[in-house]
Design a protein around this motif. Structure first.
Motif, mmCIF file in Angstrom:
data_model
loop_
_atom_site.group_PDB
_atom_site.id
_atom_site.type_symbol
_atom_site.label_atom_id
_atom_site.label_comp_id
_atom_site.label_asym_id
_atom_site.label_seq_id
_atom_site.Cartn_x
_atom_site.Cartn_y
_atom_site.Cartn_z
ATOM 1 N N TYR A 29 0.979 -1.265 0.142
ATOM 2 C CA TYR A 29 -0.037 -0.101 0.077
ATOM 3 C C TYR A 29 0.922 1.249 0.114
ATOM 4 O O TYR A 29 0.564 2.171 -0.818
ATOM 5 N N LEU A 30 1.786 1.313 0.664
ATOM 6 C CA LEU A 30 2.805 2.211 0.734
ATOM 7 C C LEU A 30 3.325 2.509 -0.701
ATOM 8 O O LEU A 30 3.537 3.734 -1.078
ATOM 9 N N VAL A 31 3.707 1.589 -1.418
ATOM 10 C CA VAL A 31 4.139 1.753 -2.521
ATOM 11 C C VAL A 31 3.442 1.991 -3.470
ATOM 12 O O VAL A 31 3.735 3.177 -4.495
ATOM 13 N N GLN A 32 1.986 1.758 -3.527
ATOM 14 C CA GLN A 32 0.998 2.405 -4.424
ATOM 15 C C GLN A 32 0.825 3.883 -3.964
ATOM 16 O O GLN A 32 0.368 4.419 -5.144
ATOM 17 N N ARG A 33 0.932 4.252 -2.862
ATOM 18 C CA ARG A 33 0.678 5.632 -2.501
ATOM 19 C C ARG A 33 2.013 6.484 -2.660
ATOM 20 O O ARG A 33 2.012 7.721 -2.405
ATOM 21 N N ARG A 34 2.851 5.816 -3.220
ATOM 22 C CA ARG A 34 4.400 6.545 -3.508
ATOM 23 C C ARG A 34 4.871 7.031 -1.942
ATOM 24 O O ARG A 34 5.748 8.198 -2.068
ATOM 25 N N GLN A 35 4.944 6.234 -0.972
ATOM 26 C CA GLN A 35 5.426 6.699 0.395
ATOM 27 C C GLN A 35 6.330 5.543 0.892
ATOM 28 O O GLN A 35 6.338 5.098 1.912
ATOM 29 N N ALA A 36 7.088 5.173 -0.058
ATOM 30 C CA ALA A 36 7.967 3.913 0.101
ATOM 31 C C ALA A 36 9.084 4.083 1.427
ATOM 32 O O ALA A 36 9.347 3.443 1.931
ATOM 33 N N LEU A 37 9.203 5.340 1.626
ATOM 34 C CA LEU A 37 10.084 5.721 2.698
ATOM 35 C C LEU A 37 9.600 6.050 4.023
ATOM 36 O O LEU A 37 10.161 6.485 4.995
ATOM 37 N N MET A 38 8.155 5.789 4.004
ATOM 38 C CA MET A 38 7.544 6.168 5.110
ATOM 39 C C MET A 38 8.028 5.396 6.357
ATOM 40 O O MET A 38 7.927 5.781 7.542
ATOM 41 N N GLY A 39 8.238 4.135 6.165
ATOM 42 C CA GLY A 39 8.556 3.080 7.197
ATOM 43 C C GLY A 39 9.913 3.450 7.771
ATOM 44 O O GLY A 39 10.036 3.323 8.923
ATOM 45 N N ASP A 40 10.700 4.097 7.020
ATOM 46 C CA ASP A 40 11.904 4.684 7.523
ATOM 47 C C ASP A 40 11.763 5.605 8.632
ATOM 48 O O ASP A 40 12.564 5.708 9.629
ATOM 49 N N GLY A 41 10.789 6.655 8.321
ATOM 50 C CA GLY A 41 10.503 7.799 9.138
ATOM 51 C C GLY A 41 9.971 7.160 10.345
ATOM 52 O O GLY A 41 10.149 7.824 11.451
ATOM 53 N N ILE A 179 -1.068 3.989 10.534
ATOM 54 C CA ILE A 179 -1.022 3.307 11.898
ATOM 55 C C ILE A 179 -0.618 1.649 11.641
ATOM 56 O O ILE A 179 0.185 1.340 12.430
ATOM 57 N N THR A 180 -1.184 1.062 10.617
ATOM 58 C CA THR A 180 -0.508 -0.202 10.352
ATOM 59 C C THR A 180 0.797 -0.166 9.947
ATOM 60 O O THR A 180 1.543 -1.130 10.257
ATOM 61 N N ALA A 181 1.197 0.615 9.141
ATOM 62 C CA ALA A 181 2.740 0.764 8.956
ATOM 63 C C ALA A 181 3.513 1.022 10.064
ATOM 64 O O ALA A 181 4.569 0.251 10.466
#
Length: 302
Positions: A29-41, A179-181
């Motif tokens: 879902y993060l890849v689909q949303r173009r938020q691939a680096l959100m997990g890093d943050g 939240i799930t991330a």
């Protein structure tokens, strides 16, 4: 099979399976949303939770979950309303979270460089029975959300405006993804480490996309790849005395490279076949394209 004899390896392997499932399940879902680096943050912010856990003599995983969830909600609100100064606010949140965690761990009675490294880069020997229980509970929540609400989450990740028109609660869905991330980050930190968890959420998805363009097939392949690399990386790190997080991530990247090399000739062959069909008949080209799109849509909503 002697790696199954030590109790700490049994716990580590069980945690690795759960991490291998949850990381890609959220990452798609993060890849689909173009938020691939959100997990890093989120990993940076979760470090403060780990530090608080040590300082207050409570479970670092549960404390990290609470702080990471709060941080992920703040990130989503900043993304939605931050506008021009959103990037600066996120940077302050990320770096402040990491610095706060390091400081709190060093202020605690039980804090040490060994404890810090085990959370930053993962550690096999430090996964306790309490950790496995917490990871299992959190992983169950992640799977329940990512599979049970896949249609709604996919719609929001693909096109927020369209999802809003169809009546979906877009803001609530965005917060749920965040939240799930955050929960996934805390699930994975004991095996992969907070600094590398984002790679496990993204790389298996990118590897699966080399073989599939439909959402659900990509989801299943990414989970299989994630589980495979976490298990093999954990076993390799046991025999070679390597850091598990780095080993798992490098294996995931190797899988991505191999699948990319295998998929490139196939993609070129399909492109040439489509061009030939289009040159033969424009109507035939439409017949080729439409079912492919329909299959992807149908597969995404399964």
């Amino acid at each position: 099979m002697d790696f199954l004899e030590p109790a700490f390896m049994q716990r580590a392997l069980l945690a690795a399976v759960l991490v291998g499932i949850t990381g890609p399940a959220v990452g798609i879902y993060l890849v689909q949303r173009r938020q691939a680096l959100m997990g890093d943050g989120i990993g940076h912010v979760a470090m403060t939770g780990v530090g608080l856990g040590f300082l207050l003599n409570s479970s670092p995983i549960w404390m990290a979950t609470l702080v990471a969830v709060a941080g992920s909600v703040a990130m989503e609100l900043i993304r939605a309303y931050g506008k021009t100064r959103g990037d600066l606010a996120l940077a302050l949140l990320f770096y402040g979270g990491m610095a706060g965690g390091v400081l709190l761990i060093n202020l605690s009675d039980t804090g040490s460089n060994a404890n810090l490294n085990s959370y930053l880069f993962g550690s096999l020997s430090t996964v306790s029975s309490e950790d496995v229980t917490a990871i299992a509970v959190l992983a169950a929540f992640v799977v329940l959300v990512t599979v049970g609400l896949r249609r709604q989450l996919f719609a929001v990740s693909q096109d927020e405006e369209f999802a809003r028109v169809t009546g979906l609660p877009v803001r609530a869905m965005n917060l749920l993804i965040a939240i799930t991330a955050a929960v996934t980050v805390t699930v994975a930190m004991r095996v992969v480490g907070l600094l590398l968890v984002s790679a496990l959420m993204v790389v298996p998805v990118a590897a699966a996309q080399q073989l599939s363009r439909s959402f659900w097939t990509t989801f299943v392949l990414a989970v299989l790849i994630g589980t495979g690399v976490t298990l093999s990386g954990t076993i390799t790190s046991y025999y070679q005395d390597l850091p598990p997080g780095a080993t798992i991530v490098l294996l995931a990247i190797a899988v991505f490279v191999v699948l990319t090399a295998l998929a490139t000739p196939l993609a070129k062959r399909r492109a040439r076949a489509a061009e030939a069909a289009g040159a033969a008949s424009p109507a035939a080209a439409c017949d080729v394209a439409v079912p492919a799109t329909r299959r992807a849509t149908d597969d995404a909503t399964l």
